[in-house]
Design a protein around this motif. Structure first.
Motif, short mmCIF file in Angstrom:
data_model
loop_
_atom_site.label_atom_id
_atom_site.label_comp_id
_atom_site.label_asym_id
_atom_site.label_seq_id
_atom_site.Cartn_x
_atom_site.Cartn_y
_atom_site.Cartn_z
N ALA A 82 0.84 -1.20 0.00
CA ALA A 82 0.00 0.00 0.00
C ALA A 82 0.87 1.24 0.00
CB ALA A 82 -0.93 0.00 1.21
N ASP A 83 2.06 1.13 0.58
CA ASP A 83 2.99 2.25 0.62
C ASP A 83 3.97 2.22 -0.55
OD1 ASP A 83 4.42 0.03 1.40
OD2 ASP A 83 5.25 0.93 3.21
N GLY A 84 3.79 1.28 -1.49
CA GLY A 84 4.67 1.19 -2.65
C GLY A 84 5.93 0.40 -2.39
N VAL A 85 6.05 -0.18 -1.20
CA VAL A 85 7.24 -0.94 -0.83
C VAL A 85 6.80 -2.35 -0.46
CG1 VAL A 85 9.10 -1.14 0.86
CG2 VAL A 85 8.45 1.10 -0.01
N LEU A 86 7.53 -3.33 -0.96
CA LEU A 86 7.26 -4.73 -0.63
C LEU A 86 8.33 -5.20 0.33
CD1 LEU A 86 5.59 -7.32 -1.24
CD2 LEU A 86 7.31 -7.86 -2.98
N THR A 87 7.91 -5.67 1.51
CA THR A 87 8.87 -6.21 2.47
C THR A 87 9.00 -7.71 2.26
OG1 THR A 87 7.21 -6.67 4.16
CG2 THR A 87 8.21 -4.45 4.17
N ARG A 88 10.03 -8.28 2.85
CA ARG A 88 10.23 -9.73 2.75
C ARG A 88 9.04 -10.48 3.36
NH1 ARG A 88 14.31 -12.79 1.45
NH2 ARG A 88 14.44 -14.91 2.23
N ALA A 89 8.53 -10.00 4.50
CA ALA A 89 7.38 -10.65 5.14
C ALA A 89 6.16 -10.61 4.22
CB ALA A 89 7.08 -9.99 6.48
N GLN A 92 11.76 -20.45 -2.83
CA GLN A 92 11.85 -19.86 -4.17
C GLN A 92 11.41 -18.40 -4.13
OE1 GLN A 92 13.08 -21.21 -6.88
NE2 GLN A 92 12.61 -19.52 -8.22
N ALA A 93 10.33 -18.11 -3.41
CA ALA A 93 9.85 -16.73 -3.30
C ALA A 93 10.87 -15.86 -2.58
CB ALA A 93 8.50 -16.70 -2.58
N ARG A 146 2.51 -13.31 0.50
CA ARG A 146 1.95 -13.41 -0.85
C ARG A 146 2.22 -14.80 -1.42
NH1 ARG A 146 3.71 -9.00 -5.20
NH2 ARG A 146 2.37 -7.72 -3.93
N ALA A 147 3.41 -15.32 -1.20
CA ALA A 147 3.75 -16.67 -1.67
C ALA A 147 2.85 -17.71 -1.01
CB ALA A 147 5.22 -16.97 -1.40
N ASP A 148 2.59 -17.54 0.27
CA ASP A 148 1.69 -18.47 0.97
C ASP A 148 0.29 -18.45 0.36
OD1 ASP A 148 3.62 -19.43 2.74
OD2 ASP A 148 3.10 -17.98 4.31
N ARG A 149 -0.21 -17.26 0.04
CA ARG A 149 -1.54 -17.17 -0.59
C ARG A 149 -1.55 -17.84 -1.96
NH1 ARG A 149 -1.11 -12.09 1.66
NH2 ARG A 149 -0.63 -11.13 -0.35
N ARG A 187 -1.27 -13.55 -13.94
CA ARG A 187 -0.68 -12.93 -12.76
C ARG A 187 -1.05 -13.79 -11.57
NH1 ARG A 187 -0.13 -6.73 -12.36
NH2 ARG A 187 1.15 -7.60 -10.79
N GLY A 188 -0.15 -13.92 -10.66
CA GLY A 188 -0.49 -14.54 -9.40
C GLY A 188 0.00 -15.95 -9.19
N PHE A 189 0.09 -16.77 -10.21
CA PHE A 189 0.49 -18.14 -9.98
C PHE A 189 1.93 -18.42 -10.36
CE2 PHE A 189 -4.15 -18.85 -10.44
CZ PHE A 189 -4.35 -19.23 -9.13
N GLY A 190 2.53 -17.63 -11.20
CA GLY A 190 3.89 -17.89 -11.62
C GLY A 190 3.89 -18.84 -12.78
N GLY A 191 4.98 -18.88 -13.49
CA GLY A 191 5.07 -19.70 -14.67
C GLY A 191 5.59 -21.08 -14.38
#
Length: 158
Positions: free
Chosen positions: A33-40, A120-121, A45-48, A93-97
């Motif tokens: 939401a702040d334009g930054v993606l943290t490792r957590a 991997q994520a 996101r990978a878990d979802r 988008r979302g599942f990866g190749g």
């Protein structure tokens, strides 16, 4: 009079609980939401994604579950005489190749565990986190996109 006071006090103590029960639960902050993606956030996101792919909920992504993923739309041909490449497994988008899922299967047993998927994520996050501060900002995302496009251009020229 005494039963009235008891009933009134019970009602007064229950009313805030009833009001709170009708309000929706607060939503957690949206990732990036702040334009930054943290490792957590990347691992969450990978878990979802893993949960979305693991349709039988056994904690493993099987070859059948990978095959059941939506197909990507083929890329348009470069010129009219060249047919487009066949679609690769993985959603737009979302599942990866397919390659990402193959790389995640580090023990090559044909199934991907949650731990393999998260590793991997995490590795993908580390590659994109150019300054190694545990956060990927817009500048790092753009640098990563530019590098990927450059590599793709190099492959197409070969």
């Amino acid at each position: 009079m005494r039963p009235f006071l008891i009933a009134a006090s019970l009602l007064a103590s229950a009313a805030p609980g009833m009001v709170m029960a009708q309000q929706p639960a607060p939503q957690p902050p949206r990732p990036m939401a702040d334009g930054v993606l943290t490792r957590a956030e990347a691992l969450a996101r990978a878990d979802r994604r893993f949960d979305a792919i693991d349709t039988d909920r056994d904690g493993r992504i099987s070859a059948a579950e990978r095959a059941a993923l939506p197909q990507r739309a083929p890329r348009p041909a470069v010129d009219a005489g060249t047919p487009p490449p066949p679609p690769a497994p993985g959603g737009p988008r979302g599942f990866g190749g397919a390659r990402m899922l193959e790389r995640a299967d580090t023990d090559r047993d044909g199934v991907i565990t949650r731990e393999e998927y998260r590793a991997q994520a995490g590795a993908a996050f580390d590659r994109q986190d150019g300054n190694k501060d545990g956060r990927i900002d817009a500048t790092e995302r753009q640098q990563w996109r530019d590098q990927r496009m450059e590599r793709r251009g190099d492959r197409a020229a070969d």
